[in-house]
Design a protein around this motif. Structure first.
Motif, PDB file in Angstrom:
ATOM      1  N   ARG B  81      42.126  38.944  38.506  1.00 28.59           N
ATOM      2  CA  ARG B  81      42.666  37.701  39.040  1.00 28.59           C
ATOM      3  C   ARG B  81      42.862  37.794  40.543  1.00 28.59           C
ATOM      4  N   ILE B 149      44.229  29.820  39.466  1.00 25.31           N
ATOM      5  CA  ILE B 149      43.907  30.913  38.546  1.00 25.31           C
ATOM      6  C   ILE B 149      45.111  31.839  38.353  1.00 25.31           C
ATOM      7  N   PRO B 151      46.775  33.873  40.562  1.00 26.85           N
ATOM      8  CA  PRO B 151      46.251  35.169  40.996  1.00 26.85           C
ATOM      9  C   PRO B 151      47.327  36.231  41.125  1.00 26.85           C
TER      10      PRO B 151
END
Lengths: 245, 246
Positions: B81, B149, B151
């Motif tokens: 990620r 996403i 991260p």
């Protein structure tokens, strides 16, 4: 409107020319249209059209898919390009007739040999177009996809394919017309049916009316495919461009 | 080349770049980076500050794994990620704002995406194509994509460059809110000290090429409580220190 005038003008010239040349050499539009109607009524026209169209679509699909794969490979991998380039030049310059005749000699007078011969004729054009597209792929989007770990399938569908679209459309456009012309030769030489076969028969009987009737019918079919299938696909693929200021 | 990328634990980023060189088109090799070594703790915000062209972007590219031709090791907190905002937005022109974000984050919850768009003022632009967006908007979409996403590591390459002052000010505030509310280890690259002091917990000053870290400056006061005077004071202090290096 302009298109309509243009079409009327074409019909008028055809009709005038037929008066000068005589109905044996060049039958008029009415006579040809009547012939189409007669062939349609017997059902023969639709059968022959269908058979030829099926061959066109099969050869076209094979050539586009294989050509896209090879073109991508050659555009992206240097060594593949260097290996494939001489082959490509040979294939580009090999006359259609040579490929067809060899295919029939080696593969027999079969459906597969015929369709493959046509596909091989179209293949190098697709490869050249897609290779050009693959060379122009945007590396910055490539890196973006790598950083965000976009899966391969999605990467191809959302990142690569839209960039290839203009090249694929160009290859497809020229491909459809090229393929159907070559399919007719294949049918003339080694198939027992289809428009090409019928035109061959008409040629032996010197029946110009029938030749024109079949040619005109098929051109109409291609025109319908172009407006009803190709153009909507194109509009959908390029929808993001239209809204640009 | 012992280019090693390994996954560290606890969201810790460890950068050990001993050497990086480029080969110019003329075949001549020149050094870009030398001994770039630093650490960022979990959810810490670091800022690499250096003169234009000193190799800051190269450091980010190495950490992101886009450039593997270097000597050293990177231990990054990414378990797959990694969010990155490039200097250019790098959006897909043929996909809408929504689809651009969803491409990298297909499993994001609709509420999450909605709140992200809301913080970044993008709600009205969900269905627009990138060609219909201004530079500032496109930059914000790129930021939304990187954050969507969720991260473990966020890399920002000059996130405010080429925006006008008012716009940069607003995006800076939005950025501060976003990194304040999420535990993301963030590395920011900028040539603007002001920007670095406002966002970072730790500033790394880089020299001109070949870039080396000349100073590491931890900022003691938490980001949210830094006053305008304090920021100006720190910026002035650092400017004095670096005038000799740049």
């Amino acid at each position: 409107m302009v298109r309509l005038i243009s079409l009327t003008l074409f019909l008028a010239i055809w009709w005038l020319a037929s008066l000068f040349a005589g109905p044996q050499m060049l039958p008029g539009p009415v006579k040809v249209l009547t012939a189409i109607a007669v062939q349609a009524q017997s059902g023969d026209l639709f059968f022959q059209l269908g058979v030829t169209l099926a061959r066109v679509l099969a050869a076209f699909t094979i050539a586009m898919i294989a050509g896209t794969a090879i073109g991508l490979l050659m555009g992206r991998v240097k060594i593949a390009d260097r290996i494939g380039d001489p082959w490509l030049i040979v294939l580009l310059n090999l006359p259609a007739l040579v490929i067809i005749v060899l295919a029939f000699i080696w593969g027999g007078l079969t459906e597969i040999a015929g369709v493959l011969a046509v596909a091989i004729n179209k293949l190098p054009n697709t490869v050249v177009a897609v290779r050009e597209g693959a060379r122009a792929l945007d590396t910055s989007l490539d890196e973006m996809a790598r950083v965000f770990a976009v899966p391969r399938g999605k990467f191809f569908w959302h990142v690569v394919l839209p960039q290839l679209a203009p090249y694929l459309v160009a290859a497809g456009r020229s491909g459809l017309s090229l393929v159907w012309k070559i399919v007719l030769i294949v049918e003339l030489l080694g198939r027992p049916n289809g428009i090409g076969f019928q035109i061959g028969v008409a040629f032996q009987l010197f029946d110009v009316t029938l030749i024109l009737a079949y040619a005109l019918a098929f051109v109409t079919v291609i025109l319908i495919i172009e407006t009803a299938v190709v153009q909507p696909i194109e509009r959908h693929a390029f929808r993001w461009r239209k809204r640009a200021p | 080349m012992n280019d090693t990328h390994s996954v560290g634990e606890n969201g810790h980023l460890k950068v050990r770049i001993t050497h990086k060189a480029f080969t110019a088109a003329s075949g001549e090799r020149f050094d870009v980076l030398r001994d770039i070594c630093f650490d960022l703790g979990r959810s810490e915000v670091g800022a690499l500050v250096g003169p234009s062209g000193c190799g800051k972007t190269t450091i980010l590219r190495i950490i992101a794994g886009l450039d593997i031709d270097f000597s050293g090791t990177i231990t990054s907190p990414l378990s797959g990620r990694l969010g990155m905002v490039f200097q250019e937005p790098r959006l897909l022109p043929w996909r809408t704002v929504n689809d651009n974000v969803r491409l990298v984050a297909p499993s994001i919850a609709p509420e999450m995406l909605a709140s992200l768009f809301q913080v970044l003022d993008l709600e009205a632009h969900c269905l627009h194509y990138p060609s219909e967006l201004s530079v500032g908007l496109a930059r914000r979409v790129a930021l939304a994509r990187a954050l969507a996403i969720d991260p473990a590591l966020l890399l920002l390459d000059e996130p405010l460059v080429s925006l006008d002052d008012a716009l940069a000010e607003r995006l800076l505030a939005q950025l501060a809110t976003l990194i304040e509310t999420r535990p993301i280890t963030t590395l920011l690259v900028t040539h603007d000290l002001q920007e670095a002091v406002r966002l970072a917990d730790r500033i790394f000053l880089l020299s001109a090429r070949p870039a080396q870290i000349v100073a590491e400056i931890p900022l003691a006061t938490p980001r949210s409580t830094r006053s305008e005077q304090e920021i100006t004071k720190i910026v002035d202090e650092i400017s004095n220190r670096i005038s000799s290096h740049w």
